[in-house]
Design a protein around this motif. Structure first.
Motif, PDB file in Angstrom:
ATOM      1  N   ARG A  18       0.891  -1.317  -0.161  1.00 52.17           N
ATOM      2  CA  ARG A  18      -0.025   0.003  -0.031  1.00 52.17           C
ATOM      3  C   ARG A  18       0.654   1.361   0.092  1.00 52.17           C
ATOM      4  N   ASP A  19       1.869   1.314   0.571  1.00 53.47           N
ATOM      5  CA  ASP A  19       2.875   2.327   0.842  1.00 53.47           C
ATOM      6  C   ASP A  19       3.422   2.637  -0.507  1.00 53.47           C
ATOM      7  N   CYS A  20       3.262   3.961  -1.291  1.00 55.71           N
ATOM      8  CA  CYS A  20       3.717   4.234  -2.475  1.00 55.71           C
ATOM      9  C   CYS A  20       3.825   5.640  -2.713  1.00 55.71           C
ATOM     10  N   PHE A  21       4.335   5.951  -3.778  1.00 59.80           N
ATOM     11  CA  PHE A  21       4.612   7.513  -3.894  1.00 59.80           C
ATOM     12  C   PHE A  21       3.506   8.035  -4.660  1.00 59.80           C
ATOM     13  N   SER A  22       3.425   9.387  -4.383  1.00 58.93           N
ATOM     14  CA  SER A  22       2.409  10.207  -4.911  1.00 58.93           C
ATOM     15  C   SER A  22       2.722  10.266  -6.477  1.00 58.93           C
ATOM     16  N   ALA A  23       1.724  10.894  -7.372  1.00 64.00           N
ATOM     17  CA  ALA A  23       2.114  10.938  -8.724  1.00 64.00           C
ATOM     18  C   ALA A  23       3.127  11.902  -9.009  1.00 64.00           C
ATOM     19  N   GLU A  24       3.235  13.045  -8.329  1.00 66.78           N
ATOM     20  CA  GLU A  24       4.102  14.005  -8.270  1.00 66.78           C
ATOM     21  C   GLU A  24       5.693  13.368  -8.164  1.00 66.78           C
TER      22      GLU A  24
ATOM     23  N   THR B 212       6.495  10.310  -8.060  1.00 67.08           N
ATOM     24  CA  THR B 212       6.720   9.254  -9.378  1.00 67.08           C
ATOM     25  C   THR B 212       7.339   9.918 -10.736  1.00 67.08           C
ATOM     26  N   GLU B 213       6.844  11.093 -10.925  1.00 71.01           N
ATOM     27  CA  GLU B 213       7.193  11.832 -12.130  1.00 71.01           C
ATOM     28  C   GLU B 213       8.558  12.130 -11.984  1.00 71.01           C
ATOM     29  N   ASP B 214       8.936  12.570 -10.657  1.00 73.12           N
ATOM     30  CA  ASP B 214      10.399  12.947 -10.312  1.00 73.12           C
ATOM     31  C   ASP B 214      11.417  11.622 -10.347  1.00 73.12           C
ATOM     32  N   LEU B 215      10.964  10.573 -10.037  1.00 69.23           N
ATOM     33  CA  LEU B 215      11.707   9.467  -9.974  1.00 69.23           C
ATOM     34  C   LEU B 215      11.647   9.113 -11.284  1.00 69.23           C
ATOM     35  N   LYS B 216      10.883   9.093 -12.189  1.00 68.81           N
ATOM     36  CA  LYS B 216      10.971   8.611 -13.670  1.00 68.81           C
ATOM     37  C   LYS B 216      11.871   9.511 -14.230  1.00 68.81           C
ATOM     38  N   GLU B 217      12.168  10.750 -14.035  1.00 73.75           N
ATOM     39  CA  GLU B 217      13.092  11.693 -14.490  1.00 73.75           C
ATOM     40  C   GLU B 217      14.609  11.327 -14.093  1.00 73.75           C
ATOM     41  N   GLN B 218      14.600  10.841 -12.862  1.00 70.52           N
ATOM     42  CA  GLN B 218      15.972  10.485 -12.484  1.00 70.52           C
ATOM     43  C   GLN B 218      16.318   9.262 -13.163  1.00 70.52           C
TER      44      GLN B 218
ATOM     45  N   LEU C 262       6.926   2.128  -6.339  1.00 70.89           N
ATOM     46  CA  LEU C 262       6.650   2.762  -7.390  1.00 70.89           C
ATOM     47  C   LEU C 262       5.602   1.678  -8.074  1.00 70.89           C
ATOM     48  N   LEU C 263       5.444   0.539  -7.648  1.00 73.76           N
ATOM     49  CA  LEU C 263       4.466  -0.481  -8.158  1.00 73.76           C
ATOM     50  C   LEU C 263       3.051   0.159  -8.473  1.00 73.76           C
ATOM     51  N   ARG C 264       2.438   0.534  -7.465  1.00 73.27           N
ATOM     52  CA  ARG C 264       1.058   0.990  -7.710  1.00 73.27           C
ATOM     53  C   ARG C 264       1.027   2.273  -8.483  1.00 73.27           C
ATOM     54  N   PRO C 265       1.839   3.403  -8.532  1.00 74.38           N
ATOM     55  CA  PRO C 265       1.892   4.200  -9.675  1.00 74.38           C
ATOM     56  C   PRO C 265       2.148   3.814 -10.946  1.00 74.38           C
ATOM     57  N   ALA C 266       2.784   2.748 -10.975  1.00 78.20           N
ATOM     58  CA  ALA C 266       2.981   2.072 -12.580  1.00 78.20           C
ATOM     59  C   ALA C 266       1.918   1.873 -13.357  1.00 78.20           C
ATOM     60  N   LEU C 267       0.578   1.904 -12.499  1.00 78.06           N
ATOM     61  CA  LEU C 267      -0.566   1.701 -13.281  1.00 78.06           C
ATOM     62  C   LEU C 267      -1.266   3.092 -13.769  1.00 78.06           C
ATOM     63  N   ILE C 268      -1.584   3.168 -14.923  1.00 76.07           N
ATOM     64  CA  ILE C 268      -2.043   4.704 -15.238  1.00 76.07           C
ATOM     65  C   ILE C 268      -3.194   4.361 -16.144  1.00 76.07           C
ATOM     66  N   PRO C 269      -4.060   5.738 -16.107  1.00 79.16           N
ATOM     67  CA  PRO C 269      -5.083   5.566 -17.082  1.00 79.16           C
ATOM     68  C   PRO C 269      -4.734   6.147 -18.536  1.00 79.16           C
ATOM     69  N   ALA C 270      -5.455   5.858 -19.320  1.00 78.64           N
ATOM     70  CA  ALA C 270      -5.129   6.247 -20.821  1.00 78.64           C
ATOM     71  C   ALA C 270      -5.128   7.722 -21.036  1.00 78.64           C
ATOM     72  N   GLU C 271      -4.584   8.235 -21.886  1.00 78.87           N
ATOM     73  CA  GLU C 271      -4.695   9.866 -22.286  1.00 78.87           C
ATOM     74  C   GLU C 271      -6.127  10.389 -22.262  1.00 78.87           C
ATOM     75  N   GLY C 272      -6.151  11.366 -21.372  1.00 79.68           N
ATOM     76  CA  GLY C 272      -7.565  11.954 -21.314  1.00 79.68           C
ATOM     77  C   GLY C 272      -8.570  11.448 -20.014  1.00 79.68           C
ATOM     78  N   ASN C 273      -7.950  10.407 -19.530  1.00 83.70           N
ATOM     79  CA  ASN C 273      -8.625   9.550 -18.716  1.00 83.70           C
ATOM     80  C   ASN C 273      -8.099   9.946 -17.009  1.00 83.70           C
ATOM     81  N   VAL C 274      -8.839   9.660 -16.011  1.00 82.86           N
ATOM     82  CA  VAL C 274      -8.251   9.476 -14.872  1.00 82.86           C
ATOM     83  C   VAL C 274      -8.982   8.266 -14.063  1.00 82.86           C
ATOM     84  N   PHE C 275      -8.354   7.973 -12.721  1.00 84.13           N
ATOM     85  CA  PHE C 275      -8.815   6.881 -11.969  1.00 84.13           C
ATOM     86  C   PHE C 275      -9.642   7.373 -11.038  1.00 84.13           C
ATOM     87  N   VAL C 276     -10.930   6.863 -10.907  1.00 84.99           N
ATOM     88  CA  VAL C 276     -11.821   7.175  -9.544  1.00 84.99           C
ATOM     89  C   VAL C 276     -11.894   5.910  -8.662  1.00 84.99           C
TER      90      VAL C 276
END
Length: 676
Positions: free
Chosen positions: A354-360, A362-368, A391-405
Motif C-alpha cells: 500500500r505504501d507508495c509514492f504520489s503521482a508527483e 513518481t514523475e520526479d523519480l521517472k526523470e531520475q 513505484l509499483l502502484r503508480p506504474a498503473l495509469i489511465p489512458a490519455e484524457g482519462n483519470v482513475f476514480v
C-alpha cells in the motif's frame, strides 16, 4: 438438464502462454488451432465431436448446430477458450457466441471449494474420467516450436494423439462438472462481470516499468557483492537460503537460534523465511536478542533482495498488450475458494504494498531513471529496492484524457463481523461506526489506554488482528505492518483485554462452531448463528457443509466430518474438511484436511460477506478496470470524472436490502496514477 456443451481447444504458438498470459497468446498472429473437441454436458447425450483444421476448414454441420443451439458454452478456464474461439470465428467462420453464454468449469470448481486445475479436480473427485497427464508431453512436442529449427512438429500421428487427448479433456471436464454443485445464476453473472473487467484491462506505464526493471537488476547485483564481502564468500546471492541460514546460525545467540527453529512433522529444522527474518530484526530492535552488525546487515540484504518488485515489473512488461499497454486477465473470480474473494494472477495487483509514492514524486523519480541518476526518494534515504516497491502502484495509469476514480470502504471487515453476529454487543460495536467515531481510538480507550497516536496504533492492530480468534501470534504478525513492537507479556494482556471488551465476538465464534457441528450431525437441517446458516448436504461431493450468507452467498467445506483427535489433554471432537489448495503427498490419495475452528469460521464468513458486497457494486459499474480486496478502480474521462466519483460514492455507500443495518463508508478519490 439444459442443452449445454463442453468444448476444449489445443493450439500452438510462438507466444509463451505462461509468461505473456492468455489474452496476448490469443491475439498473437502465430497462434493456431490444432483441434477442437465438443461434447454435451448431459450424461444422457453421448454425442462427441473432434475437428482438425488441417483436415477440414469447416466445422461439421451437426457440430456447428450443437454450438449454435447450446444454452451454455462450458470450458475449463473458459477465458482461454473464449480467446481462441475468436480465431475460429475469424479464420473458419465459427458461429458467434454471445458473451453471456460462456461458463467456466474452473470457476464452478472454485465456488465448490475444490481444486481449480482440471488435473487436481478430477483427482480430488476421484472422477471416472481423469485428466490424461500425457498431454504435457504432447504440448511440448506440438505446441511449442523447436529450439533447434524454430519450426513446429507436423507429425500426423502426434496430431491425432493430441486430438484424442483434447477429446479426453472434455470428458474429464464433463465428469467433474456433473459432480459439482452448478454455479447459481448470481455466481455465473458475477463471474461474467469479472471477465468483462479482465477484458478491459489496466494500463501500464511502460517506460517506468522498463527502467525500474533495469534498476532492480543492478541493485540485485550490488546486493550480491555486499553479501559476498560480508560472508567471505559463504553466500553470494540472497536466493542462497541454505548458505545464508548456515552463516547466520553460526553467529547468533541461543535465543535467536530458538526463533529460527521450526517443528516440521515432528522434526526440528531451522529456517530463515521472511517471517523469521522479521522476528530476528524486531527482537533485536527492542533489545530482546543481541545481533552483531554484520548479521543485521546480512539479514537486511536478504530482505531487500527478496522484495518482489523485480518480478512484478517484469510481469507488467511481459503481460502488457503490445498495442495499448494494457494487462488483461489479471483477476480470478472466487480465487480464494473458501471465501469466494477475488485473487490476482500475472500482474498480482493484490500483493502490491500500500505504501507508495504520489503521482508527483513518481514523475520526479521517472526523470531520475530517465537521466540515469542514482535513484533516491525526496529525503534521499530509502534503499533502491524499497523505492522501487513504492513505484509499483503508480506504474498503473489511465489512458490519455482519462483519470482513475478509486473507492475503498473504510474498515469494512470490522463492520461486517459485528453485523453478522446479530447481537446486542455487535450493535454497540456498529454504533461506533454509525456515530462517526474513530474505532481504533475507541478500541484503545476500551482497553484502558489513551487516545494518543501510539495507543491508537495498538488499538488498530488489535481490531485488525483479534477479530477472528487470533492470539499474540496474530497480533505480532499484524503489528509488524504498523511499526508496533511490544514484548510478549504486554501483547498477552492486550489480547485478554480486547476479548473482555468484545465478548460479543467470542460468543459469536462459539455460536458459529456450535452451528457447524450441529449441521454435520443432522444432515439436511439448517442451523443459524447470527446472520449465517449452516447446512450439511450428505450426497454432495462426499458430504459438504454449506454456509449460507445474506445476498445468496454460499461458501462450502467439502467432505466435512467430525473426528475425535487425541491431544495432550485428552480426546477432543474436531470438525475438519478437505482443503482445496493443498495437494496430497506423493503416493497418498487422501486429500489434505483443515480444522474448522471457530476463528477460521468467523474469518471465512466475514471475508465472504465483504466479497459479496464488492461484487454487488461491480455489477453496476461498467467503467471498472481493476479491484483490490475492498477497493474499486474505475477509469473514466476527465470531463466526467466528478460525476463518476459521485455515482461511485452512492453505489458504495448504499446498503443492499440483504445487509440492512450495516453502516458502510467510502469516499472515492480521483487519481492520475494508482495510489493509496
Amino acid at each position: 438438464m439444459t442443452n449445454d456443451i463442453i468444448l476444449d481447444f489445443e493450439t500452438r504458438s510462438r507466444c509463451n502462454l505462461l509468461e505473456r498470459g492468455a489474452s496476448n497468446y490469443g491475439l498473437d498472429p502465430s497462434t493456431e488451432i490444432l483441434c477442437l473437441a465438443v461434447v454435451y454436458k448431459d450424461p444422457a447425450k453421448d454425442k462427441e465431436w473432434l475437428w482438425f483444421p488441417h483436415i477440414s476448414n469447416t466445422l461439421p454441420r451437426d457440430m456447428r448446430k450443437a454450438i449454435e443451439d447450446a444454452d451454455l458454452i462450458m470450458a475449463h478456464n473458459a477465458a482461454f477458450d473464449r480467446d481462441i474461439y475468436r480465431i475460429g470465428v475469424e479464420d473458419f467462420d465459427f458461429p458467434a457466441i454471445p458473451f453471456d453464454k460462456w461458463y467456466c468449469t474452473s470457476a464452478q470448481a472454485r465456488v465448490n471449494a475444490m481444486p481449480a486445475s482440471l488435473d487436481k479436480l478430477t483427482q480430488a473427485l476421484d472422477s471416472k474420467h481423469k485428466k490424461d497427464r500425457k498431454g504435457a508431453s504432447l504440448i511440448k512436442l506440438l505446441s511449442i516450436p523447436s529450439k533447434d529449427t524454430g519450426e513446429f512438429n507436423e507429425d500426423p500421428k502426434a496430431l491425432l494423439d493430441m486430438g484424442a487427448y483434447c477429446l479426453d479433456d472434455t470428458r474429464a471436464t464433463k465428469s467433474a462438472s456433473n459432480a459439482l454443485r452448478p454455479m447459481t445464476a448470481q455466481e455465473h453473472n458475477d463471474w461474467l462481470v469479472n471477465e468483462r473487467i479482465n477484458e478491459r484491462g489496466v494500463m501500464i506505464d511502460i517506460e517506468l516499468a522498463t527502467n525500474a526493471t533495469k534498476y532492480a537488476a543492478a541493485e540485485q547485483g550490488e546486493i550480491s557483492t555486499h553479501l559476498t564481502r560480508l560472508t567471505d564468500g559463504a553466500a553470494t546471492k540472497h536466493t542462497q537460503h541454505q548458505r545464508v541460514r548456515t552463516w547466520v546460525w553460526a553467529r547468533v545467540c541461543a535465543d535467536a537460534q530458538k526463533l529460527m527453529t521450526k517443528n516440521v512433522n515432528g522434526e526440528e529444522k531451522y529456517s530463515m523465511d521472511a517471517n523469521i527474518r522479521d522476528q530476528l530484526l524486531t527482537k533485536h530492535s527492542i533489545g530482546a536478542i543481541e545481533l552483531t552488525d554484520d548479521v543485521v546487515e546480512v539479514i537486511g540484504l536478504v530482505q531487500a533482495g527478496s522484495k518482489s518488485s523485480v518480478s512484478k515489473f517484469k510481469n507488467m512488461l511481459l503481460r502488457a498488450d503490445d498495442e495499448d499497454s494494457r494487462v488483461r486477465g489479471a483477476f480470478v473470480y472466487a480465487g480464494a475458494s473458501q471465501t469466494l474473494r477475488f485473487a490476482a494472477r500475472g500482474l498480482q495487483l493484490h500483493n502490491f504494498i500500500r505504501d507508495c509514492f504520489s503521482a508527483e514524486q513518481t514523475e520526479d523519480l521517472k526523470e531520475q531513471m530517465r537521466e540515469g541518476y542514482i535513484l533516491e526518494d525526496d529525503e534521499g534515504d530509502l534503499p533502491v529496492m524499497t523505492t522501487l516497491s513504492k513505484l509499483l502502484r503508480p506504474a498503473l495509469i489511465p489512458a490519455e484524457g482519462n483519470v482513475f476514480v478509486v473507492g475503498d470502504w473504510s474498515s469494512v471487515e470490522a463492520r461486517a463481523l459485528p453485523w453478522l453476529a446479530k447481537s446486542d454487543g455487535g450493535e454497540k460495536k456498529l454504533d461506533i461506526f454509525r456515530e462517526g467515531k474513530d474505532v481504533y481510538i475507541e478500541a484503545a480507550l476500551a482497553m484502558g489506554m489513551t487516545d494518543s497516536k501510539e495507543d491508537r496504533q495498538i488499538g488498530k492492530v488489535s481490531e485488525l488482528s483479534l477479530g477472528y480468534g487470533g492470539g499474540k501470534g496474530a497480533f505480532g504478525s499484524m503489528a509488524k505492518n504498523y511499526g508496533v513492537v511490544l514484548p510478549d507479556h504486554e501483547v498477552e494482556k492486550i489480547v485478554e483485554a480486547w476479548r473482555y471488551k468484545n465478548r460479543w465476538a467470542v460468543n459469536f465464534w462459539d455460536a458459529l462452531q456450535t452451528a457447524a457441528f450441529a449441521a454435520v450431525k443432522a444432515p439436511g437441517t439448517e442451523f443459524e448463528a447470527g446472520h449465517a446458516k449452516y447446512l450439511f448436504v450428505k450426497n454432495l461431493m462426499g458430504g459438504t457443509l454449506l454456509c449460507i450468507l445474506p445476498g445468496d452467498c454460499i461458501i462450502q467445506y467439502p467432505r466435512a466430518k467430525l473426528e475425535v483427535l487425541e491431544g495432550p489433554y485428552g480426546s477432543k471432537l474436531n470438525l475438519t474438511a478437505m482443503k482445496a489448495n493443498w495437494t496430497p503427498k506423493q503416493g497418498e490419495k487422501e486429500w489434505p484436511r483443515i480444522g474448522l475452528w471457530r476463528g477460521l469460521l468467523a474469518e471465512n464468513i466475514t471475508q465472504a460477506f465483504t466479497a459479496r458486497l464488492l461484487r454487488n457494486v461491480l455489477v453496476d459499474c461498467p467503467d471498472v478496470i481493476a479491484h483490490v480486496h475492498d477497493e474499486v478502480i474505475m477509469e473514466v474521462p476527465k470531463t466526467t470524472a466528478l460525476k463518476s466519483m459521485r455515482i461511485l460514492r452512492v453505489k458504495m455507500n448504499t446498503v443492499p436490502m440483504w445487509a440492512k443495518g450495516m453502516p458502510l463508508d467510502a469516499e472515492p478519490t480521483l487519481m492520475t496514477r494508482y495510489g493509496k
